[in-house]
Design a protein around this motif. Sequence first.
Motif, short mmCIF file in Angstrom:
data_model
loop_
_atom_site.label_atom_id
_atom_site.label_comp_id
_atom_site.label_asym_id
_atom_site.label_seq_id
_atom_site.Cartn_x
_atom_site.Cartn_y
_atom_site.Cartn_z
N THR A 50 1.65 5.69 10.58
CA THR A 50 0.70 4.71 9.46
C THR A 50 1.08 4.99 8.00
O THR A 50 1.24 3.95 7.28
CB THR A 50 -0.69 5.15 9.92
N GLU A 51 1.26 6.10 7.75
CA GLU A 51 1.57 6.66 6.28
C GLU A 51 2.93 6.07 5.97
O GLU A 51 3.27 5.56 4.92
CB GLU A 51 1.44 8.07 6.28
N ARG A 52 3.84 6.00 6.78
CA ARG A 52 5.05 5.61 6.71
C ARG A 52 4.99 3.99 6.37
O ARG A 52 6.01 3.58 5.46
CB ARG A 52 6.21 5.71 7.75
N GLU A 53 4.19 3.38 7.40
CA GLU A 53 4.18 1.78 6.90
C GLU A 53 3.56 1.44 5.60
O GLU A 53 3.85 0.77 5.02
CB GLU A 53 3.33 1.33 8.06
N ASN A 54 2.40 2.49 5.22
CA ASN A 54 1.59 2.39 3.90
C ASN A 54 2.57 2.61 2.89
O ASN A 54 2.81 2.13 1.77
CB ASN A 54 0.81 3.34 3.87
N PHE A 55 3.67 3.63 3.01
CA PHE A 55 4.66 3.94 1.90
C PHE A 55 5.55 2.59 1.75
O PHE A 55 5.75 2.08 0.60
CB PHE A 55 5.30 5.00 2.28
N ARG A 56 6.03 2.04 2.86
CA ARG A 56 7.09 0.88 2.77
C ARG A 56 6.23 -0.33 2.22
O ARG A 56 6.90 -1.20 1.25
CB ARG A 56 7.51 0.54 4.17
N GLN A 57 4.99 -0.43 2.37
CA GLN A 57 4.37 -1.67 2.16
C GLN A 57 3.46 -1.85 0.85
O GLN A 57 3.55 -2.59 0.30
CB GLN A 57 3.29 -2.36 3.12
#
Length: 90
Positions: A50-57
């Motif tokens: 989830t944090e990886r996706e938050n970083f990307r988005q």
Amino acid sequence: SERMKDIVVTETIEDIDRNGDGLISIDEYIADMWEANEPNASTEPDWIQTERENFRQYRDFNHDGQMDRSEVEKWLMPTDYDNIQAETAH
């Protein structure tokens, strides 16, 4: 305060930036929250994805895989967030 923004951004980058390039990569961002070599860390927890996706988005606005000073500032001090109002509501 406005005059402290640059200092806060600099200190955050210095704390998280492990390779000294002045940028925060996605791996450095994740490593600041979770170390893969922690005891009992055989697999990555779900919240890390989830944090990886938050970083990307939401963190890496120009989608180059790392946060520069302006992106770190937007992360730490978003312009669409009123801290006083949030604290009052809380």
